[in-house]
Motif scaffolding. Structure first.
Motif, short mmCIF file in Angstrom:
data_model
loop_
_atom_site.label_atom_id
_atom_site.label_comp_id
_atom_site.label_asym_id
_atom_site.label_seq_id
_atom_site.Cartn_x
_atom_site.Cartn_y
_atom_site.Cartn_z
N LEU A 174 0.85 -1.19 0.00
CA LEU A 174 0.00 0.00 0.00
C LEU A 174 0.88 1.23 0.00
O LEU A 174 2.02 1.19 0.44
CB LEU A 174 -0.88 0.02 1.25
N ARG A 219 -6.82 -16.64 -3.50
CA ARG A 219 -7.11 -15.21 -3.58
C ARG A 219 -6.48 -14.40 -2.47
O ARG A 219 -6.43 -13.18 -2.55
CB ARG A 219 -8.62 -14.99 -3.49
N LYS A 278 -4.12 -12.32 -0.51
CA LYS A 278 -3.05 -11.53 -1.08
C LYS A 278 -1.82 -11.50 -0.16
O LYS A 278 -1.91 -11.03 0.97
CB LYS A 278 -3.51 -10.10 -1.34
N ARG A 296 1.75 -10.08 -0.79
CA ARG A 296 2.54 -9.40 -1.82
C ARG A 296 3.88 -8.99 -1.28
O ARG A 296 3.97 -8.34 -0.25
CB ARG A 296 1.79 -8.18 -2.33
N TRP A 319 6.63 0.63 -7.49
CA TRP A 319 6.42 -0.78 -7.12
C TRP A 319 5.23 -1.38 -7.86
O TRP A 319 5.27 -2.53 -8.31
CB TRP A 319 6.21 -0.86 -5.60
N LYS A 320 4.16 -0.59 -7.98
CA LYS A 320 2.97 -1.11 -8.65
C LYS A 320 3.30 -1.54 -10.08
O LYS A 320 2.73 -2.48 -10.60
CB LYS A 320 1.88 -0.03 -8.72
#
Lengths: 545, 512
Positions: free
Chosen positions: A212, A324, A326, A328, A374-375
């Motif tokens: 985030l 599903r 997450k 990351r 990063w995204k």
């Protein structure tokens, strides 16, 4: 040769949560075996000598979240755990400016007033708000998350406790609490402060370990997650474990052995053995098999169920929910051996913050741009660094006169983008060095001569952390701390109380509520559930019960 | 000096709705609108579709329960693909424009069913004032609220255990993950991601965007074009108000809300007139309404909260006049009148919205557009066509400020993006009007030019909308209410904020 031994419970993985669960189970009188794939124990709470004379806490690096109830129950100081509090930290700018954070309120006020008198006033309001939220949330850490779809007395009881605590906040405070829990750390800081550097310094804890950005809703909670620890009763205080983070695992292991537990290293779980929907034991990578009616997995939820459990033993629906979940990878780590303390032109001599956390991010916008990199599958061009020189506090970590530096790097993607492909395989030696270069550029903001001081560097990409520690994607929390993965949703709705569709197979790692950080709460909570459900009459004793 | 039982400031959809509800309850009401025409942000230059209007509002206003008093054309949605594989959505059905079924069709059918089901549950919350935290549980009002929450709980339970769990998981999640968990990234995923962030200052990866997608789907998600454009809709609202006996004055700028003691006494306008009334409902932003009343009537904490409301509009409007119909390769002529969305992938949307964070115009903007002149010939001019487009992201607080050069930049980037699917389009443009969020704020008073007068984020919804402690429409002195999109449940041409506020005002009368 195949050996089969019977135990009351087997813990897969000797991370701090696995060891915590193992301790509580052994303390209740169970015969417990801990198996670990590495030759050493500790998972991500380790101290390793990777360069002669220097000890690296090469994953987790600071300590404060470890629940004090667990420390007391297991008498960890007796087994060598010693936590040294530290007194502050600082952020630096490229033009030689700095903001130092002191745990001493008066010093902090003077420092803030130097940058912005308005912010110095605002800080009181801010810190009170944070502390109130910490006090609100801490009692929940050692409790189970209620299942809101269930009408069982236990779930209703937990729900009632939640409602009672929320009601106790009062109307005004409840509104603030709802808002705090759902907002971003960037917006929360913008509400209070005007100075970019102060905001950047305070924002770091809202993003560490997550996928985030500082302006993503939910990061105010992540900040709290990092603040709700305590050392010597001071909420939000941080400290070092003497001897590195391995001291925590070491103390837990010593306590466990003292209670008669067995630890077996060098071979991890290949397969959880399931018969008729019930866990029966584990088969290890070296061919050994052990049997027990209770299996506690310290691995994350994906590893446990997608890699080491036969798909036929799990409902399809559960498997797809786990897929599903997450997890990351967003952080990397540099561990650096220095021949001496580098020069720090922007700081006064003997500044106390040299013993604390050091940063080089100047503004929330810079942090947000680091997230945007990063995204897209790149490491941040100007990463957020959380840097410490633990040898300044604990000289046992480096040879006389030399220093050991640990640098947490946010953000670095797990599946690095290169030539049109996103893959962890793109983390070649060259890519890792290029990432380290970007990090060293950030470090050079504080320590211009950093490159000359380096004796040895260990570069750990998310892919490296996954390979060595076994954390999926190298995520330090075994799963994102987002709303859809907290409380009764963690890790999978309907299985948020450490259990799984396989009877007797439990999760004790931080994929489970309340999540990661070297906290031990998932391990302790899971042990409580196991004792209640799997044994007749054995109950957990102690503060954490 | 003239008087009424209630004054409504602003004649947008919510202001007119509030006024009509009050009039129909027997109060005399005067609506004061600063602009020369009614409609606010539903102005045909700014808005182009009808999609979320609440049936409750229609019923309360006498605008028909099922059929509008005017013709509407339901439109399919087309997710444009630069590669020519456009996906056409009609309700829960997805097809390829060139014929055939796209691989995402089944995933879309399931997701559509799920999101509309969740939307129906959440609608219950939108149709009343949010649960308040005041009064305690023992008061009559408290019990009533608990009852309503009980109904909400029952509606959740009726989803069934599995669906309820999924509802609670996904509700606070981000649209990007939810969409890509179920379908590959492509035009359909892009369209959904774009719908989830339209009007807001967030990207689809931000937690909370599933909620804004559900918000859009709350009334089924069907989009229609009113015959005669949005002017017909605003006209219908105005007529409903006037027919009920409401007085509406345009060009009347309120400069002050008059307060004596701790109660509202009326308002004063720029031309020096005073209107007496014990009730004043403001449909502008919360902060603007408080400023009209004067800061002295709000405690310092309330002012701090008002200051911190986030309202940064990111959607600009681009109105193009074309001398001929453009061609979109791969799109049959009969679909040219559809709602078309240019957002080829979900990560395209995420990138486009990054710009909002840094006060920049997107290099590759997300565009929702329609050529209304195809459906409704009355809208065509001189044999040509008009194209109405919403362009994101174009942030209100553009660094360097909005000037003609920035407007031209926005137009050029939008045309360049459209040229990817319609190469000939830029050459057909004879006139282009760019309306930025800053223009929208200047024209309508909407804070930040934001569609919802304030970001519809998790920390600014329900009881926390517009700010903590002001969630139930009444703010500050007795008799002062918020009735605009800044209040619960938010904007779009929905009307619920106005209706709920009017009902709250009527309820409060009895208490005094």
């Amino acid at each position: 040769m195949t050996q089969t031994e019977e135990y009351d419970a087997i813990v897969a993985g000797a991370g701090h949560n696995g060891l915590t669960a193992a301790c509580y189970l052994a303390r209740a009188g169970l015969r417990v075996l801990v198996v670990e794939k590495n030759d050493w124990i500790g998972g991500a709470a380790v101290s390793r000598s990777l360069h002669e004379g220097w000890t690296y806490s090469n994953c987790s690096y600071v300590c404060s979240l470890l629940r004090r109830e667990i420390v007391r129950d297991l008498d960890l100081p007796k087994y060598g755990l010693q936590v040294i509090p530290y007194e502050g930290g600082a952020s630096f700018t490229r033009d030689g400016g700095r903001f130092a954070y002191y745990s001493d309120a008066d010093a902090l006020r003077r420092e803030m007033a130097r940058l912005s008198p308005r912010d110095a006033d605002a800080y009181r309001h801010y810190s009170r708000a944070i502390m109130r939220q910490c006090r609100f949330i801490r009692p929940f850490l050692l409790r189970d998350a209620p299942d809101p779809t269930s009408l069982r007395p236990r779930d209703l009881g937990e729900l009632a406790y939640l409602v009672k605590k929320a009601h106790g906040l009062g109307r005004r405070e409840l509104g603030e609490t709802l808002r705090f829990w759902t907002m971003s750390i960037g917006d929360f800081l913008d509400d209070h402060f005007e100075n970019d550097l102060i905001k950047a310094h305070l924002a770091g804890s809202g993003i560490i370990g997550t996928g985030l950005g500082v302006y993503s809703p939910g990061t105010a909670y992540v900040l709290l997650h990092h603040y709700m620890g305590d050392i010597d009763g001071g909420i939000g205080a941080w400290g070092f474990a003497r001897g590195g983070m391995g001291a925590i695992s070491g103390a837990l292991a010593a306590a466990f052995k003292d209670m008669g537990g067995t630890i077996r290293t060098g071979a991890g779980v290949e397969r959880f053995l399931v018969e008729d929907g019930r866990a029966r034991g584990v088969a290890l990578s070296d061919g050994a098999e052990f049997r027990a009616p209770v299996i506690a997995s310290n691995m994350d939820v994906k590893r446990t169920f997608l890699e080491h459990t036969d798909p036929r033993d799990l409902p399809d629906d559960f498997r797809s929910q786990v897929e599903r979940f997450k997890i990351r990878g967003s952080s990397a780590k540099l561990n650096i051996a220095l021949d001496r303390l580098p020069d720090m032109p922007a700081a006064p001599e003997h500044a106390s913050f040299i013993r604390g956390d050091l940063h080089a991010s100047e503004s929330l916008v810079e942090l947000e741009r680091a997230y945007d990199d990063w995204k897209d599958g790149r490491w941040s061009a100007r990463p957020y660094i959380d840097m410490l020189i633990p040898s300044r506090i604990d000289p046992t970590l480096a040879p006389q006169g030399a220093e050991m530096m640990t640098v947490f790097v946010q953000y670095a993607p797990y599946d690095l983008y290169r030539n049109g492909i996103r893959s962890p395989g793109n983390w070649t030696g060259e890519a890792r060095r290029a990432m380290a270069d970007a990090v060293l550029d950030q470090i050079a903001v504080l320590f211009p001569d950093i490159r000359e001081r380096i004796e040895h560097t260990e570069i750990r990409s998310p892919a490296d952390i996954e390979r060595e520690v076994g954390l999926t994607e190298g995520n330090i929390f075994q799963g994102e701390l987002t709303f859809d993965q907290l409380l009764f949703n963690r890790p999978v709705p309907g299985y948020a109380q450490y259990d799984s569709p396989v009877k007797g197979l439990y999760l004790v790692g931080s994929s489970a509520h309340p999540g990661g950080g070297v906290m031990g709460a998932p391990g302790a909570n899971a042990a409580r559930t196991i004792l209640r459900r799997e044994t007749s009459g054995k109950r957990m004793k102690g503060y954490a019960a | 000096m003239s008087g009424a039982d209630a004054i409504v400031i602003g004649a947008g959809i919510n202001g007119l709705t509030a006024a009509t509800v009050l009039v129909r309850a027997g109060r005399s009401v005067c609506v004061l609108e600063a602009a020369a025409q009614v409609g606010g942000m539903a102005n045909p230059r700014i808005a182009h579709f009808l999609y979320n209007l609440s049936p409750l509002v229609r019923a309360d206003l006498g605008l028909g329960r099922r059929d509008w008093p005017f013709a509407t054309h339901p439109l399919p949605s087309v997710a444009l693909d630069p590669g020519g594989r456009h996906v056409v959505l009609r309700g829960d059905e997805a097809r390829l424009a060139g014929g055939g079924t796209p691989p995402e069709a089944n995933a879309w059918r399931d997701m559509h069913a799920r999101l509309t089901r969740y939307g129906a549950v959440l609608r219950q919350l939108a149709e009343a004032a949010p649960p308040g935290l005041e009064g305690g549980l023992t008061s009559a009002a408290g019990l009533k609220q608990m009852l309503r929450l009980g109904w909400f709980g029952i509606a959740m339970k009726r989803l069934g255990r599995r669906d309820m769990r999924e509802f609670m998981r996904v509700l606070l999640s981000n649209a990007y993950d939810m969409i890509l968990d179920e379908m590959p990234d492509g035009p359909l995923a892009g369209l959904l991601a774009a719908d989830a962030v339209r009007g807001g200052a967030v990207g689809p990866r931000q937690p909370g965007t599933v909620l804004s997608l559900i918000y859009r789907m709350g009334h089924g998600g069907a989009v229609s074009l009113p015959a005669g454009g949005m002017a017909t809709v605003t006209g219908a609202f105005e007529r409903a108000a006037r027919d009920a006996g409401c007085r509406i004055e345009t060009g009347a700028q309120v400069t002050q809300i008059v307060i004596e003691g701790d109660a509202v006494r009326g308002v004063e306008t720029a031309d020096g007139r005073r209107f007496d009334a014990p009730l004043v409902l403001g449909s502008g932003g919360a902060a603007a309404t408080c400023a009209l009343a004067g800061p002295a009537h709000f405690d310092i904490e309330a002012q701090r909260r008002l200051r911190n409301i986030r309202a940064r509009g990111t959607a600009a409007k681009l109105n193009l006049t074309l001398d001929a119909l453009p061609e979109i390769s791969g799109l049959p002529a009969d679909l040219m009148g559809a709602r078309m969305v240019l957002a080829p992938r979900a990560d395209y949307v995420e990138r486009a919205m990054n710009a909002a964070k840094y006060g920049e115009i997107s290099d590759a903007p997300v565009i929702e557009m329609v050529i209304p002149s195809l459906t409704d010939a009355t809208l065509a001019r001189n044999g040509g066509h008009v194209l109405s487009a919403i362009v994101q992201c174009a942030p209100h607080d553009l660094s360097g400020g909005w000037n003609d050069a920035a407007r031209d930049r926005l137009r050029d980037r939008a045309l360049a993006a459209l040229a990817e699917v319609a190469p000939g389009l830029p050459d057909l443009v004879t006139e282009a009007e760019v309306i930025t969020p800053a223009d929208i704020e200047a024209e309508t008073g909407a804070p930040g030019g934001h569609w919802h007068h304030g970001e519809l984020s998790l920390d600014q919804i329900l009881t926390l909308r517009p700010a903590s402690g002001m969630g139930r429409y009444a703010i500050g002195p007795n008799g002062l209410f918020l009735c605009g999109a800044g209040a619960h449940p938010g904007g779009d041409v929905m009307g619920l904020a106005g209706r709920n506020a009017a009902r709250a005002a009527l309820g409060a009368e009895g208490g005094r």
